[in-house]
Design a protein around this motif. Structure first.
Motif, PDB file in Angstrom:
ATOM      1  N   ILE A  35       0.840  -1.199   0.000  1.00  0.00           N
ATOM      2  CA  ILE A  35       0.000   0.000   0.000  1.00  0.00           C
ATOM      3  C   ILE A  35       0.876   1.252   0.000  1.00  0.00           C
ATOM      4  O   ILE A  35       0.611   2.215  -0.698  1.00  0.00           O
ATOM      5  CB  ILE A  35      -0.951  -0.008   1.215  1.00  0.00           C
ATOM      6  CG1 ILE A  35      -1.969  -1.136   1.055  1.00  0.00           C
ATOM      7  CG2 ILE A  35      -1.650   1.337   1.374  1.00  0.00           C
ATOM      8  CD1 ILE A  35      -2.849  -1.373   2.271  1.00  0.00           C
ATOM      9  N   SER A  36       1.933   1.223   0.794  1.00  0.00           N
ATOM     10  CA  SER A  36       2.930   2.283   0.803  1.00  0.00           C
ATOM     11  C   SER A  36       4.255   1.629   0.400  1.00  0.00           C
ATOM     12  O   SER A  36       5.047   1.220   1.248  1.00  0.00           O
ATOM     13  CB  SER A  36       3.029   2.898   2.201  1.00  0.00           C
ATOM     14  OG  SER A  36       3.998   3.906   2.226  1.00  0.00           O
ATOM     15  N   PRO A  37       4.492   1.483  -0.916  1.00  0.00           N
ATOM     16  CA  PRO A  37       5.597   0.658  -1.388  1.00  0.00           C
ATOM     17  C   PRO A  37       6.976   1.175  -0.997  1.00  0.00           C
ATOM     18  O   PRO A  37       7.204   2.381  -0.916  1.00  0.00           O
ATOM     19  CB  PRO A  37       5.435   0.656  -2.907  1.00  0.00           C
ATOM     20  CG  PRO A  37       4.586   1.818  -3.222  1.00  0.00           C
ATOM     21  CD  PRO A  37       3.760   2.096  -2.019  1.00  0.00           C
ATOM     22  N   ASN A  38       7.866   0.242  -0.751  1.00  0.00           N
ATOM     23  CA  ASN A  38       9.276   0.536  -0.532  1.00  0.00           C
ATOM     24  C   ASN A  38       9.992   0.341  -1.865  1.00  0.00           C
ATOM     25  O   ASN A  38       9.741  -0.629  -2.566  1.00  0.00           O
ATOM     26  CB  ASN A  38       9.867  -0.420   0.513  1.00  0.00           C
ATOM     27  CG  ASN A  38       9.251  -0.205   1.870  1.00  0.00           C
ATOM     28  OD1 ASN A  38       9.240   0.900   2.380  1.00  0.00           O
ATOM     29  ND2 ASN A  38       8.723  -1.269   2.449  1.00  0.00           N
ATOM     30  N   TYR A  39      10.879   1.268  -2.190  1.00  0.00           N
ATOM     31  CA  TYR A  39      11.579   1.241  -3.471  1.00  0.00           C
ATOM     32  C   TYR A  39      13.066   0.970  -3.285  1.00  0.00           C
ATOM     33  O   TYR A  39      13.663   1.412  -2.321  1.00  0.00           O
ATOM     34  CB  TYR A  39      11.435   2.581  -4.199  1.00  0.00           C
ATOM     35  CG  TYR A  39      10.056   2.846  -4.706  1.00  0.00           C
ATOM     36  CD1 TYR A  39       9.699   2.501  -6.004  1.00  0.00           C
ATOM     37  CD2 TYR A  39       9.094   3.443  -3.897  1.00  0.00           C
ATOM     38  CE1 TYR A  39       8.422   2.745  -6.485  1.00  0.00           C
ATOM     39  CE2 TYR A  39       7.815   3.697  -4.371  1.00  0.00           C
ATOM     40  CZ  TYR A  39       7.490   3.344  -5.663  1.00  0.00           C
ATOM     41  OH  TYR A  39       6.227   3.585  -6.131  1.00  0.00           O
ATOM     42  N   VAL A  40      13.633   0.284  -4.265  1.00  0.00           N
ATOM     43  CA  VAL A  40      15.076   0.120  -4.370  1.00  0.00           C
ATOM     44  C   VAL A  40      15.432   0.538  -5.791  1.00  0.00           C
ATOM     45  O   VAL A  40      14.820   0.084  -6.756  1.00  0.00           O
ATOM     46  CB  VAL A  40      15.509  -1.341  -4.128  1.00  0.00           C
ATOM     47  CG1 VAL A  40      16.992  -1.509  -4.406  1.00  0.00           C
ATOM     48  CG2 VAL A  40      15.158  -1.783  -2.720  1.00  0.00           C
ATOM     49  N   THR A  41      16.409   1.419  -5.909  1.00  0.00           N
ATOM     50  CA  THR A  41      16.869   1.857  -7.226  1.00  0.00           C
ATOM     51  C   THR A  41      18.327   1.449  -7.390  1.00  0.00           C
ATOM     52  O   THR A  41      19.153   1.705  -6.522  1.00  0.00           O
ATOM     53  CB  THR A  41      16.738   3.388  -7.382  1.00  0.00           C
ATOM     54  OG1 THR A  41      15.374   3.759  -7.193  1.00  0.00           O
ATOM     55  CG2 THR A  41      17.194   3.831  -8.769  1.00  0.00           C
ATOM     56  N   VAL A  42      18.608   0.807  -8.516  1.00  0.00           N
ATOM     57  CA  VAL A  42      19.958   0.353  -8.825  1.00  0.00           C
ATOM     58  C   VAL A  42      20.416   1.076 -10.086  1.00  0.00           C
ATOM     59  O   VAL A  42      19.712   1.093 -11.095  1.00  0.00           O
ATOM     60  CB  VAL A  42      19.982  -1.185  -9.055  1.00  0.00           C
ATOM     61  CG1 VAL A  42      21.379  -1.656  -9.387  1.00  0.00           C
ATOM     62  CG2 VAL A  42      19.422  -1.911  -7.845  1.00  0.00           C
ATOM     63  N   ARG A  43      21.601   1.687 -10.016  1.00  0.00           N
ATOM     64  CA  ARG A  43      22.197   2.372 -11.171  1.00  0.00           C
ATOM     65  C   ARG A  43      23.214   1.429 -11.789  1.00  0.00           C
ATOM     66  O   ARG A  43      24.112   0.939 -11.107  1.00  0.00           O
ATOM     67  CB  ARG A  43      22.863   3.669 -10.728  1.00  0.00           C
ATOM     68  CG  ARG A  43      23.495   4.460 -11.849  1.00  0.00           C
ATOM     69  CD  ARG A  43      24.092   5.752 -11.330  1.00  0.00           C
ATOM     70  NE  ARG A  43      23.044   6.628 -10.804  1.00  0.00           N
ATOM     71  CZ  ARG A  43      22.302   7.468 -11.530  1.00  0.00           C
ATOM     72  NH1 ARG A  43      22.501   7.528 -12.834  1.00  0.00           N
ATOM     73  NH2 ARG A  43      21.396   8.223 -10.972  1.00  0.00           N
ATOM     74  N   LEU A  44      23.057   1.139 -13.083  1.00  0.00           N
ATOM     75  CA  LEU A  44      23.919   0.181 -13.765  1.00  0.00           C
ATOM     76  C   LEU A  44      24.641   0.836 -14.940  1.00  0.00           C
ATOM     77  O   LEU A  44      24.024   1.549 -15.734  1.00  0.00           O
ATOM     78  CB  LEU A  44      23.090  -0.992 -14.297  1.00  0.00           C
ATOM     79  CG  LEU A  44      22.287  -1.785 -13.263  1.00  0.00           C
ATOM     80  CD1 LEU A  44      21.251  -2.649 -13.957  1.00  0.00           C
ATOM     81  CD2 LEU A  44      23.213  -2.616 -12.414  1.00  0.00           C
ATOM     82  N   LYS A  45      25.924   0.578 -15.059  1.00  0.00           N
ATOM     83  CA  LYS A  45      26.717   1.020 -16.208  1.00  0.00           C
ATOM     84  C   LYS A  45      26.852  -0.147 -17.188  1.00  0.00           C
ATOM     85  O   LYS A  45      26.356  -1.246 -16.938  1.00  0.00           O
ATOM     86  CB  LYS A  45      28.099   1.495 -15.749  1.00  0.00           C
ATOM     87  CG  LYS A  45      28.064   2.744 -14.883  1.00  0.00           C
ATOM     88  CD  LYS A  45      27.760   3.961 -15.715  1.00  0.00           C
ATOM     89  CE  LYS A  45      27.896   5.218 -14.852  1.00  0.00           C
ATOM     90  NZ  LYS A  45      28.001   6.413 -15.641  1.00  0.00           N
ATOM     91  N   GLY A  46      27.549   0.045 -18.275  1.00  0.00           N
ATOM     92  CA  GLY A  46      27.628  -0.929 -19.363  1.00  0.00           C
ATOM     93  C   GLY A  46      27.960  -2.353 -18.972  1.00  0.00           C
ATOM     94  O   GLY A  46      27.231  -3.291 -19.297  1.00  0.00           O
ATOM     95  N   ALA A  47      29.078  -2.572 -18.279  1.00  0.00           N
ATOM     96  CA  ALA A  47      29.494  -3.928 -17.916  1.00  0.00           C
ATOM     97  C   ALA A  47      28.501  -4.568 -16.955  1.00  0.00           C
ATOM     98  O   ALA A  47      28.244  -5.778 -17.029  1.00  0.00           O
ATOM     99  CB  ALA A  47      30.890  -3.908 -17.299  1.00  0.00           C
ATOM    100  N   GLU A  48      27.929  -3.779 -16.060  1.00  0.00           N
ATOM    101  CA  GLU A  48      26.942  -4.301 -15.114  1.00  0.00           C
ATOM    102  C   GLU A  48      25.653  -4.692 -15.837  1.00  0.00           C
ATOM    103  O   GLU A  48      25.018  -5.694 -15.486  1.00  0.00           O
ATOM    104  CB  GLU A  48      26.648  -3.267 -14.029  1.00  0.00           C
ATOM    105  CG  GLU A  48      27.859  -2.953 -13.170  1.00  0.00           C
ATOM    106  CD  GLU A  48      27.707  -1.683 -12.367  1.00  0.00           C
ATOM    107  OE1 GLU A  48      28.174  -1.674 -11.223  1.00  0.00           O
ATOM    108  OE2 GLU A  48      27.134  -0.698 -12.881  1.00  0.00           O
TER     109      GLU A  48
END
Length: 64
Positions: A35-48
């Motif tokens: 209802i009140s979502p928890n977020y995770v954000t992942v930043r990825l570069k080329g090799a990742e």
């Protein structure tokens, strides 16, 4: 006024993938769907990104 740096590539209920033109990276955002979502954000570069795509392809092959 500057252009937006983030462009949405995939937008689903609990998964969003954006391209960050400014940083030349992908932003993968996942939420728990509550209802009140928890977020995770992942930043990825080329090799990742390559490593993630390879891992997802192996998982997909295993579950088909």
């Amino acid at each position: 006024m500057s252009d937006l740096a983030w462009h949405s590539i995939l937008d689903q209920d609990q998964l969003t993938l954006k391209l960050d033109d400014e940083d030349k990276a992908a932003l993968l955002e996942v939420n728990d769907g509550g209802i009140s979502p928890n977020y995770v954000t992942v930043r990825l570069k080329g090799a990742e990104i390559d490593a993630l795509m390879d891992a997802l392809q192996r998982i997909k092959a295993s579950i088909q």
